[in-house]
Design an enzyme around this catalytic site. Structure first.
Site, PDB file in Angstrom:
ATOM      1  N   ILE A  95      30.422  33.261  30.862  1.00  0.00           N
ATOM      2  CA  ILE A  95      30.804  32.784  32.188  1.00  0.00           C
ATOM      3  C   ILE A  95      29.907  31.631  32.618  1.00  0.00           C
ATOM      4  CG2 ILE A  95      31.034  33.404  34.615  1.00  0.00           C
ATOM      5  CD1 ILE A  95      31.643  36.294  33.634  1.00  0.00           C
ATOM      6  N   THR A 148      28.764  35.412  41.862  1.00  0.00           N
ATOM      7  CA  THR A 148      29.971  36.058  41.341  1.00  0.00           C
ATOM      8  C   THR A 148      29.603  37.129  40.323  1.00  0.00           C
ATOM      9  OG1 THR A 148      30.183  34.303  39.669  1.00  0.00           O
ATOM     10  CG2 THR A 148      31.468  34.048  41.697  1.00  0.00           C
ATOM     11  N   ALA A 149      28.337  37.545  40.312  1.00  0.00           N
ATOM     12  CA  ALA A 149      27.859  38.504  39.313  1.00  0.00           C
ATOM     13  C   ALA A 149      27.908  39.924  39.867  1.00  0.00           C
ATOM     14  CB  ALA A 149      26.447  38.125  38.874  1.00  0.00           C
ATOM     15  N   ARG A 150      26.853  40.341  40.539  1.00  0.00           N
ATOM     16  CA  ARG A 150      26.784  41.658  41.168  1.00  0.00           C
ATOM     17  C   ARG A 150      26.041  41.530  42.492  1.00  0.00           C
ATOM     18  NH1 ARG A 150      30.410  43.042  38.485  1.00  0.00           N
ATOM     19  NH2 ARG A 150      30.592  44.827  37.066  1.00  0.00           N
ATOM     20  N   ASP A 174      31.290  36.365  46.200  1.00  0.00           N
ATOM     21  CA  ASP A 174      32.475  37.111  45.771  1.00  0.00           C
ATOM     22  C   ASP A 174      32.153  38.581  45.556  1.00  0.00           C
ATOM     23  OD1 ASP A 174      35.236  37.274  44.956  1.00  0.00           O
ATOM     24  OD2 ASP A 174      34.562  37.432  42.885  1.00  0.00           O
ATOM     25  N   GLU A 226      29.739  47.015  48.335  1.00  0.00           N
ATOM     26  CA  GLU A 226      31.106  46.619  48.677  1.00  0.00           C
ATOM     27  C   GLU A 226      32.063  47.809  48.579  1.00  0.00           C
ATOM     28  OE1 GLU A 226      33.059  44.725  44.760  1.00  0.00           O
ATOM     29  OE2 GLU A 226      31.345  43.538  45.473  1.00  0.00           O
ATOM     30  N   HIS A 275      35.845  39.943  45.966  1.00  0.00           N
ATOM     31  CA  HIS A 275      35.686  40.277  44.547  1.00  0.00           C
ATOM     32  C   HIS A 275      36.932  39.861  43.746  1.00  0.00           C
ATOM     33  CE1 HIS A 275      33.231  43.094  41.763  1.00  0.00           C
ATOM     34  NE2 HIS A 275      33.850  42.165  41.057  1.00  0.00           N
ATOM     35  N   GLY A 317      36.893  37.655  41.212  1.00  0.00           N
ATOM     36  CA  GLY A 317      36.490  37.009  39.964  1.00  0.00           C
ATOM     37  C   GLY A 317      37.490  37.098  38.828  1.00  0.00           C
TER      38      GLY A 317
END
Length: 325
Positions: free
Chosen positions: A164, A242-244, A268, A273, A291, A293
């Site tokens: 990514i 956009t990872a965690r 994201d 969450e 989220h 992604g």
């Protein structure tokens, strides 16, 4: 005499998957499906595993050490429809002899698209502009209205340079950005996008006009973005995740956004969450996505079919191609 037909393995899939994937699973296995609205408790995860030979889970099903210890003895494999495995205690899985697989590769391009969407949204103040139009508060074009950050000649810092991260780098280079990255060790190869490696995180931070996170969740990356690291970014930098969610200290990021230390952020993923820190919603300089992604039909189908490939290999006595435990 012909061989006796063998009974198909039994599989429970905790969330609904694209129709093509569900059809493939149902053809090969005795398959039952959960639903998209239920967040299963530990006891519910265990109840649905009764009588199963394998489970297909997502990041929403938390397979802690306790859950793994109490799984029915019939369960020999878990295929997670995700790249990340932080929802599964891999050490406990290995100790129990439970095979675990994930779905890398299929998620790369879609997640990179979302990362770059957030880079553009944050630097060009897209959320603020859309809000003006939606609330009918746009007074019309003005020469100094919503001036943002141009990307040409800016420096992109990537924390993590796997598939990514490299895909984001290729997009950034096409926009005229200069790419830098940090990870555990340097990489080489003819297919790698042009980027400068920094062995120390602090050296990457110092040259990152835009910082984009692509590292896995773990003890060494938790709260990686904190007050100390944010202070090492150039003034007016942008942070994208956009990872965690647990890579970011929310208090520190919100303080930096409110105080002007950062220009903007694009998120994201979130800690806890969907119950993200509510303060983000009131910050105009944060682009927020739910989220998204991997949220394309092509990507989710690809992820699901990787689960099918891993299951097929396991039950045919072969090494699953994406085994992580």
């Amino acid at each position: 005499m012909p061989a006796e037909p063998t009974e198909k393995p039994t599989i429970h899939v905790y969330k609904r998957l694209p129709a093509t994937v569900e059809a493939a699973l149902s053809e090969r296995y005795r398959t039952t499906f959960g639903d998209d609205e239920t967040l299963y408790t530990a006891s519910e995860i265990l109840a649905r595993a009764e009588g199963c030979d394998a489970l297909v889970v997502t990041l929403l099903e938390k397979l802690t050490a306790d859950v793994i210890a109490w799984l029915p003895k019939t369960v020999r494999m878990v295929a997670t429809c995700s790249v990340g495995t932080d929802h599964i205690d891999l050490a406990a899985a290995k100790s129990r002899g439970l095979v675990v697989t994930n779905t890398p590769g299929a998620v790369v391009e879609a997640t990179a698209d979302i990362a770059f969407l957030l880079i553009l949204a944050a630097t060009r103040r897209a959320s603020e502009g859309e809000a003006m139009v939606r609330t009918d508060t746009w007074p019309g074009w003005r020469p100094t209205q919503l001036l943002g950050m141009g990307l040409q000649g800016r420096r992109l810092g990537l924390v993590g340079f796997g598939g990514i991260g490299q895909a984001v780098a290729r997009r950034a280079l096409a926009f005229g950005m200069e790419v830098h990255w940090h990870g555990p060790r340097p990489k080489s190869g003819p297919d790698l996008p042009k980027a400068t490696y920094h062995a120390r995180l602090e050296d990457l931070l110092a040259v990152s006009d835009v910082l984009s996170l692509h590292a896995p969740s773990g003890p060494e990356t938790r709260n990686l973005v904190n007050a100390e690291t944010l202070a090492q970014l150039p003034p007016g930098a942008v942070v994208v995740n956009t990872a965690r969610g647990d890579l970011v200290d929310d208090d520190a990021l919100i303080t930096a956004l409110k105080g002007g230390r950062l220009m903007a952020a694009g998120l994201d993923v979130y800690r806890g969450e969907p119950a993200l820190d509510p303060r983000y919603r009131s910050l105009p300089n944060v682009a927020l996505l739910p989220h998204l992604g991997t949220a394309t039909l092509e990507t989710r189908t690809g992820m699901g079919m990787l689960c099918v490939e891993n299951l097929d290999a396991f039950f045919e006595g072969r090494e699953p191609p994406n085994r992580v435990a």
